[in-house]
Design a protein around this motif. Structure first.
Motif, mmCIF file in Angstrom:
data_model
loop_
_atom_site.group_PDB
_atom_site.id
_atom_site.type_symbol
_atom_site.label_atom_id
_atom_site.label_comp_id
_atom_site.label_asym_id
_atom_site.label_seq_id
_atom_site.Cartn_x
_atom_site.Cartn_y
_atom_site.Cartn_z
ATOM 1 N N PHE A 49 0.817 -1.222 0.000
ATOM 2 C CA PHE A 49 0.000 0.000 0.000
ATOM 3 C C PHE A 49 0.848 1.269 0.000
ATOM 4 N N LEU A 50 2.134 1.155 0.310
ATOM 5 C CA LEU A 50 3.024 2.312 0.229
ATOM 6 C C LEU A 50 3.422 2.600 -1.218
ATOM 7 N N LYS A 51 3.276 1.571 -2.063
ATOM 8 C CA LYS A 51 3.612 1.653 -3.490
ATOM 9 C C LYS A 51 5.102 1.890 -3.710
ATOM 10 N N ARG A 52 5.917 1.494 -2.743
ATOM 11 C CA ARG A 52 7.356 1.568 -2.927
ATOM 12 C C ARG A 52 8.057 0.554 -2.024
ATOM 13 N N ARG A 92 9.487 -5.972 11.679
ATOM 14 C CA ARG A 92 9.550 -4.747 10.875
ATOM 15 C C ARG A 92 10.338 -3.676 11.621
ATOM 16 N N PRO A 93 11.395 -3.137 11.044
ATOM 17 C CA PRO A 93 12.158 -2.075 11.701
ATOM 18 C C PRO A 93 11.288 -0.849 11.986
ATOM 19 N N ILE A 94 11.594 -0.166 13.070
ATOM 20 C CA ILE A 94 10.779 0.976 13.479
ATOM 21 C C ILE A 94 10.842 2.114 12.457
ATOM 22 N N ALA A 95 11.946 2.238 11.717
ATOM 23 C CA ALA A 95 12.057 3.283 10.691
ATOM 24 C C ALA A 95 11.003 3.095 9.607
ATOM 25 N N VAL A 96 10.716 1.844 9.249
ATOM 26 C CA VAL A 96 9.684 1.561 8.263
ATOM 27 C C VAL A 96 8.308 1.888 8.833
ATOM 28 N N GLN A 97 8.135 1.651 10.125
ATOM 29 C CA GLN A 97 6.858 1.967 10.768
ATOM 30 C C GLN A 97 6.546 3.456 10.660
ATOM 31 N N TRP A 98 7.576 4.291 10.809
ATOM 32 C CA TRP A 98 7.381 5.742 10.674
ATOM 33 C C TRP A 98 6.928 6.099 9.255
ATOM 34 N N GLU A 99 7.492 5.463 8.251
ATOM 35 C CA GLU A 99 7.087 5.738 6.869
ATOM 36 C C GLU A 99 5.628 5.373 6.639
ATOM 37 N N MET A 100 5.219 4.226 7.180
ATOM 38 C CA MET A 100 3.834 3.794 7.029
ATOM 39 C C MET A 100 2.880 4.770 7.714
ATOM 40 N N TRP A 101 3.266 5.228 8.905
ATOM 41 C CA TRP A 101 2.417 6.128 9.685
ATOM 42 C C TRP A 101 2.221 7.462 8.978
ATOM 43 N N LYS A 102 3.267 7.945 8.318
ATOM 44 C CA LYS A 102 3.167 9.209 7.586
ATOM 45 C C LYS A 102 2.155 9.103 6.449
ATOM 46 N N ILE A 103 2.087 7.927 5.836
ATOM 47 C CA ILE A 103 1.193 7.727 4.699
ATOM 48 C C ILE A 103 -0.232 7.389 5.140
ATOM 49 N N TYR A 104 -0.352 6.567 6.202
ATOM 50 C CA TYR A 104 -1.683 6.105 6.619
ATOM 51 C C TYR A 104 -1.757 6.063 8.143
ATOM 52 N N PRO A 105 -1.942 7.226 8.789
ATOM 53 C CA PRO A 105 -1.956 7.293 10.259
ATOM 54 C C PRO A 105 -3.301 6.897 10.864
ATOM 55 N N TYR A 109 -5.017 -0.167 11.815
ATOM 56 C CA TYR A 109 -4.460 -0.632 10.557
ATOM 57 C C TYR A 109 -2.939 -0.457 10.538
ATOM 58 N N VAL A 110 -2.488 0.683 11.037
ATOM 59 C CA VAL A 110 -1.051 0.965 11.124
ATOM 60 C C VAL A 110 -0.749 1.409 12.546
ATOM 61 N N ALA A 111 0.199 0.745 13.184
ATOM 62 C CA ALA A 111 0.538 1.074 14.576
ATOM 63 C C ALA A 111 1.274 2.406 14.652
ATOM 64 N N ASN A 112 0.963 3.185 15.695
ATOM 65 C CA ASN A 112 1.661 4.447 15.939
ATOM 66 C C ASN A 112 3.109 4.142 16.315
ATOM 67 N N PRO A 113 4.071 4.642 15.537
ATOM 68 C CA PRO A 113 5.478 4.306 15.811
ATOM 69 C C PRO A 113 6.006 4.872 17.126
ATOM 70 N N LYS A 114 5.293 5.828 17.711
ATOM 71 C CA LYS A 114 5.736 6.338 19.013
ATOM 72 C C LYS A 114 5.678 5.233 20.068
ATOM 73 N N LYS A 115 4.719 4.338 19.904
ATOM 74 C CA LYS A 115 4.595 3.202 20.828
ATOM 75 C C LYS A 115 5.156 1.920 20.208
ATOM 76 N N GLY A 116 5.132 1.875 18.884
ATOM 77 C CA GLY A 116 5.581 0.664 18.201
ATOM 78 C C GLY A 116 4.459 -0.348 18.110
ATOM 79 N N GLY A 117 4.497 -1.127 17.052
ATOM 80 C CA GLY A 117 3.496 -2.174 16.871
ATOM 81 C C GLY A 117 4.092 -3.544 17.129
ATOM 82 N N ASN A 118 3.263 -4.544 17.032
ATOM 83 C CA ASN A 118 3.737 -5.901 17.317
ATOM 84 C C ASN A 118 4.711 -6.424 16.264
#
Length: 211
Positions: A49-52, A92-105, A109-118
């Motif tokens: 869904f990030l298309k990259r 999934r590295p936390i840096a990737v989580q930040w990219e996902m959050w910027k696109i679909y916060p 569906y997407v965990a908030n990277p401030k807390k981190g997802g499973n």
């Protein structure tokens, strides 16, 4: 008596899965525990869904040892029914989580990277069924669909897609995972949110042996 999953994990650790010093590894390569596991790591390609592509070449399906052992139990169950597992995402590295959050916060569906997802804890896996020879199996939606059809409670779609969703759910819950109500492909370790967010490499270390 230890089951096939416990034996497989123990053998992997015995031949070098654990870091030096005897400490338990934070994550293990799931393909070393589930030998017939198929990989289709979507974030290592633009097909998401990030298309990259956001994972590096050589990304692996890394999971906490307890996650990998439960995955092996599910795979053992499914193999007897004529299926294998194919994974879309693991640790999934936390840096990737930040990219996902910027696109679909959107939490849920997407965990908030401030807390981190499973996924950032090595305690979640996204996956589907395939046949024993690797053939595709019909499911309610493609991976990473945000439609209601991706929910476990969805009663529409084809009978085959619902049947396959339930076969996967039964095997994963039977192995001790918890389903994500909004994503048929996503399963977590119970109590995963209490585990620490990890920051570990998930590509294979380059060999230091002389060529």
């Amino acid at each position: 008596m230890a089951g096939p999953a416990s034996v497989a994990l123990g053998m992997w650790l015995a031949v070098g899965g654990a870091p030096a010093g005897g400490a338990a590894p934070k994550v293990v390569d799931a393909t070393e525990v589930v030998k017939d596991l198929m990989l289709d790591l979507k974030y290592a390609t633009p097909d998401n869904f990030l298309k990259r592509k956001v994972y590096p070449d050589g990304a692996r399906c890394m999971l906490r040892p307890e996650s990998a052992e439960r995955l092996a139990k599910a795979a053992d169950t499914l193999r007897k029914q004529g299926y294998r597992l194919k994974v879309y995402d693991c640790y999934r590295p936390i840096a990737v989580q930040w990219e996902m959050w910027k696109i679909y916060p959107h939490p849920g569906y997407v965990a908030n990277p401030k807390k981190g997802g499973n996924h950032n804890r090595g305690a979640a896996v996204d996956l589907t069924l395939v046949t024993l020879d690797g053939g595709e199996v019909e499911m309610p939606t493609p991976f990473d669909s945000f439609e209601k059809a991706a929910h476990h409670g969805y009663a529409g779609g084809t009978e085959a897609s619902r049947k396959h969703r339930e076969i996967l759910r039964a095997a994963m819950e039977g192995a001790g995972f918890k389903k994500n109500l909004m994503e048929w492909w996503h399963y977590d370790l119970p109590g995963a949110t209490k585990l620490p967010v990890l920051d570990v490499p998930f590509t294979k270390p380059e060999s230091t042996e002389p060529k």
